[in-house]
Design a protein around this motif. Structure first.
Motif, PDB file in Angstrom:
ATOM      1  N   SER A   2      -6.958 -69.784 -70.133  1.00  0.00           N
ATOM      2  CA  SER A   2      -7.479 -70.321 -71.200  1.00  0.00           C
ATOM      3  C   SER A   2      -8.006 -71.616 -70.989  1.00  0.00           C
ATOM      4  CB  SER A   2      -6.444 -70.296 -72.450  1.00  0.00           C
ATOM      5  OG  SER A   2      -5.562 -71.270 -71.708  1.00  0.00           O
ATOM      6  N   ILE A   3      -8.812 -72.082 -72.023  1.00  0.00           N
ATOM      7  CA  ILE A   3      -9.471 -73.552 -71.572  1.00  0.00           C
ATOM      8  C   ILE A   3      -9.435 -74.218 -72.891  1.00  0.00           C
ATOM      9  CG2 ILE A   3     -11.912 -74.633 -71.131  1.00  0.00           C
ATOM     10  CD1 ILE A   3     -12.693 -71.846 -69.924  1.00  0.00           C
ATOM     11  N   VAL A   4      -8.829 -75.484 -72.798  1.00  0.00           N
ATOM     12  CA  VAL A   4      -8.695 -76.125 -73.926  1.00  0.00           C
ATOM     13  C   VAL A   4     -10.056 -77.305 -73.816  1.00  0.00           C
ATOM     14  CG1 VAL A   4      -7.434 -78.296 -74.905  1.00  0.00           C
ATOM     15  CG2 VAL A   4      -6.308 -76.479 -73.850  1.00  0.00           C
ATOM     16  N   VAL A   5     -10.427 -77.159 -75.128  1.00  0.00           N
ATOM     17  CA  VAL A   5     -12.166 -77.927 -75.287  1.00  0.00           C
ATOM     18  C   VAL A   5     -11.641 -79.192 -75.957  1.00  0.00           C
ATOM     19  CG1 VAL A   5     -14.234 -77.746 -75.778  1.00  0.00           C
ATOM     20  CG2 VAL A   5     -13.357 -76.011 -74.992  1.00  0.00           C
ATOM     21  N   LYS A   6     -11.462 -80.315 -75.370  1.00  0.00           N
ATOM     22  CA  LYS A   6     -11.307 -81.702 -75.825  1.00  0.00           C
ATOM     23  C   LYS A   6     -12.039 -81.959 -77.353  1.00  0.00           C
ATOM     24  CE  LYS A   6      -9.637 -86.037 -74.658  1.00  0.00           C
ATOM     25  NZ  LYS A   6      -9.537 -87.272 -73.430  1.00  0.00           N
ATOM     26  N   ASP A   7     -13.269 -82.015 -76.861  1.00  0.00           N
ATOM     27  CA  ASP A   7     -14.415 -82.176 -77.952  1.00  0.00           C
ATOM     28  C   ASP A   7     -15.275 -81.166 -78.012  1.00  0.00           C
ATOM     29  OD1 ASP A   7     -16.130 -83.205 -79.814  1.00  0.00           O
ATOM     30  OD2 ASP A   7     -16.951 -84.761 -78.199  1.00  0.00           O
ATOM     31  N   LEU A   8     -14.874 -80.233 -79.273  1.00  0.00           N
ATOM     32  CA  LEU A   8     -15.721 -79.010 -79.521  1.00  0.00           C
ATOM     33  C   LEU A   8     -17.182 -79.266 -79.914  1.00  0.00           C
ATOM     34  CD1 LEU A   8     -14.846 -76.073 -79.620  1.00  0.00           C
ATOM     35  CD2 LEU A   8     -14.677 -76.047 -82.025  1.00  0.00           C
ATOM     36  N   SER A   9     -17.695 -80.502 -80.347  1.00  0.00           N
ATOM     37  CA  SER A   9     -18.865 -80.834 -80.637  1.00  0.00           C
ATOM     38  C   SER A   9     -19.747 -80.478 -79.317  1.00  0.00           C
ATOM     39  CB  SER A   9     -19.129 -82.187 -80.964  1.00  0.00           C
ATOM     40  OG  SER A   9     -18.571 -83.367 -79.974  1.00  0.00           O
ATOM     41  N   SER A  10     -19.207 -80.607 -78.172  1.00  0.00           N
ATOM     42  CA  SER A  10     -19.847 -80.183 -76.904  1.00  0.00           C
ATOM     43  C   SER A  10     -20.403 -78.711 -76.854  1.00  0.00           C
ATOM     44  CB  SER A  10     -19.241 -80.459 -75.559  1.00  0.00           C
ATOM     45  OG  SER A  10     -18.140 -79.780 -75.668  1.00  0.00           O
ATOM     46  N   PHE A  11     -19.924 -78.153 -78.140  1.00  0.00           N
ATOM     47  CA  PHE A  11     -20.675 -76.634 -77.836  1.00  0.00           C
ATOM     48  C   PHE A  11     -21.634 -76.457 -79.114  1.00  0.00           C
ATOM     49  CE2 PHE A  11     -17.261 -76.146 -75.366  1.00  0.00           C
ATOM     50  CZ  PHE A  11     -17.304 -74.790 -74.711  1.00  0.00           C
ATOM     51  N   SER A  12     -22.276 -77.609 -79.581  1.00  0.00           N
ATOM     52  CA  SER A  12     -23.063 -77.587 -80.715  1.00  0.00           C
ATOM     53  C   SER A  12     -24.130 -78.426 -80.380  1.00  0.00           C
ATOM     54  CB  SER A  12     -22.518 -77.845 -82.025  1.00  0.00           C
ATOM     55  OG  SER A  12     -23.521 -78.121 -83.168  1.00  0.00           O
ATOM     56  N   ASP A  13     -25.479 -78.009 -80.545  1.00  0.00           N
ATOM     57  CA  ASP A  13     -26.721 -78.909 -80.297  1.00  0.00           C
ATOM     58  C   ASP A  13     -27.140 -79.482 -81.855  1.00  0.00           C
ATOM     59  OD1 ASP A  13     -28.006 -76.834 -81.387  1.00  0.00           O
ATOM     60  OD2 ASP A  13     -29.412 -76.544 -79.768  1.00  0.00           O
ATOM     61  N   THR A  14     -26.412 -79.090 -82.837  1.00  0.00           N
ATOM     62  CA  THR A  14     -26.719 -79.717 -84.214  1.00  0.00           C
ATOM     63  C   THR A  14     -25.490 -80.529 -84.796  1.00  0.00           C
ATOM     64  OG1 THR A  14     -25.916 -77.679 -85.071  1.00  0.00           O
ATOM     65  CG2 THR A  14     -28.182 -77.549 -84.664  1.00  0.00           C
ATOM     66  N   PHE A  15     -24.846 -81.036 -83.731  1.00  0.00           N
ATOM     67  CA  PHE A  15     -23.672 -81.939 -84.012  1.00  0.00           C
ATOM     68  C   PHE A  15     -22.462 -81.538 -85.149  1.00  0.00           C
ATOM     69  CE2 PHE A  15     -27.688 -84.193 -83.524  1.00  0.00           C
ATOM     70  CZ  PHE A  15     -27.442 -85.049 -82.448  1.00  0.00           C
TER      71      PHE A  15
END
Length: 286
Positions: free
Chosen positions: A43-56
């Motif tokens: 599993s991978i904890v993503v600290k800031d999920l906004s890094s997975f969106s190019d539309t903020f």
């Protein structure tokens, strides 16, 4: 008269041979017994999920992504789809100070042992794409042929390397000591239409998904990283680290259309909500 009899006999022989050949061909094309297991590959904890969106999108959100691998039995042959996070992570707490914090509690061979499969029985390692969280334990299966999108195989040799690419994880294939089979376009893995790698570029150059046509429970479509969670399909969400935005959107649309057309069970490999779509290990789907 004798000539006519001979011709008649010859014709009957040819016809009989044709029927036998047709029967043999039909038998050879008979659907092999298929079985699919989902393995826990971290599993991978993503600290800031906004890094997975190019539309903020996803500002201020965090999320834990699953890292799944899958074993498909095709008759007596075995395909391992993706190889998860590196086994070196076992026993180490995730570093939550990092943007991505991976963790792993069990390796693939241990799980295979629980269902009576030896690592050497894996004949094909199918890789959805060349990121570290899908190649982590590949070298454990260096006797297998690796099928990977041709574009991703090429990217493993680039300098500088693209985001998330760690060639050392597939060193046996890089060194030519293991067999590599780069796939261009879609690939019928076993030649009978039961398991197909589908070209879905965008996240990486050679990203692929896997369609498994289970005879009893119906088709299953394993997403690779065409999307990382299901809502990206509905909101056309594209991570900024994808190689090509337009291709990402086209692949998302294709994947979604295939799932609907075939009434396939779409399993987004990183989406924790999708784990329950398949039987809990060690049970399998058929």
């Amino acid at each position: 008269m004798k000539t006519l009899t001979t011709l008649s006999t010859l014709g009957a022989s040819v016809l009989a041979a044709g029927v036998a050949l047709f029967t043999l061909s039909g038998s050879a094309r008979a659907a092999a017994d298929l079985e699919l297991w989902r393995l826990d590959c971290g599993s991978i904890v993503v600290k800031d999920l906004s890094s997975f969106s190019d539309t903020f999108a996803y500002k201020g959100e965090s999320r834990t992504l699953t890292d799944s691998c899958y074993v498909i039995r095709h008759g007596a042959d075995y395909l391992l789809w993706d190889t998860g996070l590196p086994a070196a992570l076992i026993g180490k707490a995730p570093d939550l100070s990092q943007p991505l914090a991976p963790s792993l509690r069990i390796d693939i061979p241990t799980q295979l042992g629980k269902i009576g499969i030896k690592p050497d029985q894996i004949g094909i390692v199918g890789i959805s794409h060349n990121h570290f969280d899908h190649l982590g334990q590949a070298s454990t299966f260096a006797k297998a042929t690796m099928m990977i999108g041709a574009g991703d195989w090429e990217s493993l040799h680039e300098n500088p390397l693209p985001f998330g690419v760690m060639p050392a994880l597939v060193q046996p294939w890089m060194d030519g000591k293991a067999k590599i089979d780069p796939a261009s376009g879609d690939r019928d893995v076993f030649g009978d239409g039961s398991v197909t790698m589908l070209a879905m570029p965008g996240h990486t150059k050679g990203e692929t998904a896997l369609l498994v046509k289970l005879p009893q429970s119906g088709p299953v479509l394993l997403s690779g990283d065409v999307v990382h969670f299901e809502e990206q399909i509905g909101n056309n969400g594209v991570p900024p680290f994808n190689i090509d935005r337009a291709e990402s959107l086209a692949s998302m649309e294709r994947m979604n259309r295939i799932a609907k057309q075939l009434n396939a069970k779409l399993v987004v490999q990183h989406d924790a909500d999708d784990i329950g779509k398949l039987p809990a290990f060690p049970a399998s789907a058929r």
